[in-house]
Design an enzyme around this catalytic site. Structure first.
Site, PDB file in Angstrom:
ATOM      1  CB  SER A 142      -0.829   0.072   1.311  1.00  0.00           C
ATOM      2  OG  SER A 142      -1.519   1.168   1.429  1.00  0.00           O
ATOM      3  CE1 TYR A 156      -3.574  -2.436   5.137  1.00  0.00           C
ATOM      4  CE2 TYR A 156      -2.968  -0.126   4.435  1.00  0.00           C
ATOM      5  CZ  TYR A 156      -3.433  -1.387   4.038  1.00  0.00           C
ATOM      6  OH  TYR A 156      -3.620  -1.520   2.632  1.00  0.00           O
TER       7      TYR A 156
END
Length: 247
Positions: A142, A156
């Site tokens: 990501s 995350y």
């Protein structure tokens, strides 16, 4: 001869888009998923309607036994594997790290990083070590790994940074065995993952941060994943390919 691909998190978002595109381009599919059996079986039926062989199996990527069982089902149904897409991931509601509870931290890291390690390890065992004929592993990271996701989900972001390091190290371990390992770093992609984090409109709300002025589509990430799995990327390994719209 059709190629064979396993995708974790394969029944929604980027995983689903990759599965649909892969089937249309001659791949057979094994899909790992968690939770929605009806959606998984509907996708399998859609893939089979294109002429692909397809199978889906539920399980937690944070459980190494479940990961091994998914690979067993994939190899049994498809006769082997040529590519593995390590895609399963979760986010949690926005929070500063100081305000993040321990249970959430464990869960985010277990799924996003430990789950990727378990899946990549199994892929290495099946494709490498002289047991397979080489192939490709693509790990989905990501843009948060580069930006840090401050005030949203630093946990995350940290886990995804680990995924990118995993891709680099594993690429060097498996190169001599004919297995290429790369990562894809999606930016703001319009999928359901934002709703699972409590902000269904997040991709649209933050679209102005991308130079292209819009969120990405899961199919745009799928294109990069499939390219990395294809012979066109035969000299690409250990790379992190960003699909971020210029953010």
């Amino acid at each position: 001869m059709r190629k064979r691909m396993l995708i974790t998190g394969g029944t929604r978002g980027i995983g689903r888009a990759t599965a649909r595109m892969a089937a249309a381009r001659g791949w057979d599919l094994a899909l790992g998923y968690r939770g929605d059996d009806a959606a998984a079986q509907a996708l399998v039926a859609d893939l089979e309607a294109t002429g692909a062989r397809a199978v889906a199996k539920p399980g937690e990527v944070s459980d190494p036994d479940a990961v091994a069982a998914l690979f067993d089902v994939a190899e049994s149904a498809l006769g082997g594997l040529d590519a593995v897409v390590v895609n399963a991931g979760i986010v949690a509601p926005s929070s500063s790290l100081a305000g993040t509870g321990t249970d959430r931290l464990r869960r985010v890291v277990e799924v996003n990083l430990l789950g990727a390690l378990f899946t990549a390890r199994e892929a290495a065992r099946r494709l490498g070590n002289g047991k397979g004929k080489g192939g490709a592993i693509v790990l989905v990271s990501s843009v948060a790994a580069r930006l840090g996701a401050a005030g949203e989900y630093v946990d995350y972001a940290a886990a995804k940074a680990g995924v990118e390091t995993l891709a680099l190290g594993l690429s060097r371990e498996l190169a001599a065995q004919g297995v290429r390992v790369n990562a894809v770093r999606p930016g703001l992609i319009d999928t359901g993952i934002h709703a699972s984090g409590g902000r269904p409109g997040r991709a649209q709300d933050l679209a102005h941060l991308a130079a292209l002025g819009r969120p990405g589509r899961p199919e745009e990430v799928a294109e990069m994943i499939l390219w990395l799995c294809s012979p066109a990327a035969s000299y690409v390994t250990g790379a992190v390919m960003e699909v971020g719209g210029g953010r």
